[in-house]
Motif scaffolding. Sequence first.
Motif, short mmCIF file in Angstrom:
data_model
loop_
_atom_site.label_atom_id
_atom_site.label_comp_id
_atom_site.label_asym_id
_atom_site.label_seq_id
_atom_site.Cartn_x
_atom_site.Cartn_y
_atom_site.Cartn_z
N PHE A 24 -5.10 -16.59 -8.04
CA PHE A 24 -6.04 -16.67 -7.16
C PHE A 24 -6.44 -15.24 -6.87
O PHE A 24 -7.25 -14.93 -6.04
N GLU A 25 -6.14 -14.21 -7.63
CA GLU A 25 -6.82 -13.06 -7.73
C GLU A 25 -6.60 -12.23 -6.35
O GLU A 25 -7.61 -11.73 -5.73
N SER A 26 -5.76 -12.48 -5.64
CA SER A 26 -5.51 -11.59 -4.41
C SER A 26 -5.17 -10.30 -4.40
O SER A 26 -4.48 -9.91 -5.57
N THR A 27 -5.51 -9.30 -3.59
CA THR A 27 -5.36 -7.74 -3.67
C THR A 27 -4.27 -7.75 -2.82
O THR A 27 -3.83 -7.91 -1.74
N PRO A 28 -3.46 -6.63 -3.39
CA PRO A 28 -2.30 -6.16 -2.77
C PRO A 28 -2.61 -5.49 -1.23
O PRO A 28 -3.77 -4.89 -1.06
N SER A 29 -1.62 -5.81 -0.48
CA SER A 29 -1.94 -5.24 1.12
C SER A 29 -1.27 -3.99 1.47
O SER A 29 0.01 -3.96 0.75
N PRO A 30 -1.89 -3.19 2.10
CA PRO A 30 -0.86 -1.77 2.43
C PRO A 30 0.10 -2.12 3.56
O PRO A 30 -0.01 -3.13 4.08
N HIS A 31 0.92 -1.07 3.72
CA HIS A 31 1.86 -1.30 4.70
C HIS A 31 1.78 -0.47 6.08
O HIS A 31 2.31 -0.28 6.96
#
Length: 419
Positions: free
Chosen positions: A68-75
């Motif tokens: 699904f080519e999702s982008t990593p999320s920041p903390h």
Amino acid sequence: MTAEVDFVNKKEMHLRTLKQSGHVGFDSLPDQLVNKSVQNGFVFNVMCIGETGLGKSTLMDTLFNTSFESTPSPHTLPSVKLKAHTYELQESNVRLKLTICDTVGYGDQINKDDSFKAVVDYIDAQFENYLQEELKIKRSLVTCHDSRIHICLYFICPTGHGLKSLDLVCMKKLDSKVNIIPVIAKADTISKVELQRFKAKIIQELNTNGVHIYQFPTDDETVAETNTSMNSHIPFAVVGSTEFIKVGNKLIRARQYPWGTVQVENETHCDFVKLREMLIRTNMEDMREKTHTRHYELYRQKRLEQMGFSDVDSENKPISFQQTFEAKRSNHLAELQSKEEEVRQMFVQRVKEKEAELKESEKDLHAKFEKLKRDHAEEKRKLEESRKALEEDYLDFQRRKQQLASAHHTLTLGKSKKK
């Protein structure tokens, strides 16, 4: 009243079973239903709740065998945000419109008191959108996109010590709004013995706090035995992976470590296969149905009650939607008339107050005018008296001047004669 009684009596009558003398053809209804459903396609909406970095996106890629080519999320996000992405999938001739909703930033804030609020608001908003579509005069429920959440996968951090307070509070808020399946994320980081104790601890805490999670249905004989067995495996301990390794002549999803390999689809390694079997291959339609018949109906009931609609009147007698609407309309018109009369009275009162204020102002102005008029007349009188006094002084001055002039002339003539 007679018609209603007759109708009730007919409903209570025992229905006779008849036999046809030949084939009619309505036994093809299931096939017709299947063909129509395949033609329209299916909708399935999944919500993933869990802390950042627990592998939610990876598990979705693994479940549906795609990327699904999702982008990593920041903390570092200050609040929880929900991002929903819709995809069109096709397997054989079956089309699936899949929506994956991710809770970005969940559990990353120092103050986690309102972390669940954004999730609850999102689920309620999807229910509200569907309800508003239902209440339209010209409805398009078939063509409109149904965004109601059918299943919530709640990702539990593999600490081995039980659930966090945030987990319990969030699931308690959601259990009446969505089907919840708790899953233990990254289950390869915990040993088998610890995992069994962890599962038992989670179930105990859920039961103690009254959290109702989704139970696979056991009323269908074809899947009753399997679902009963799978209910005992909840929460599922899962592992996701986007990497493939070659085992023999076959490529399989796995995670490689220095000490060995964890195969995602190996049931001795994790519960991924069980989750996929229950979630997609066996109970997807039941989740869709329960969302509509239980969770949405509960929301719809509460919203209509908030709007003032009910199935019974004050005397606990059945009342139709139209009767309720007419009663509400009459009450609304009465309230409008009452408010109109109140506003009119208020307007009249304000007009009277303004008139009194203007009259008072007019009286003050008139009094000021009369005073100025009197002052002006007094000033004019004084000026007139001053003018008369000056004229008298002037005449007196002229008279004295003439007298002096005459005296001087007489004096001059007397001196001239003496010479």
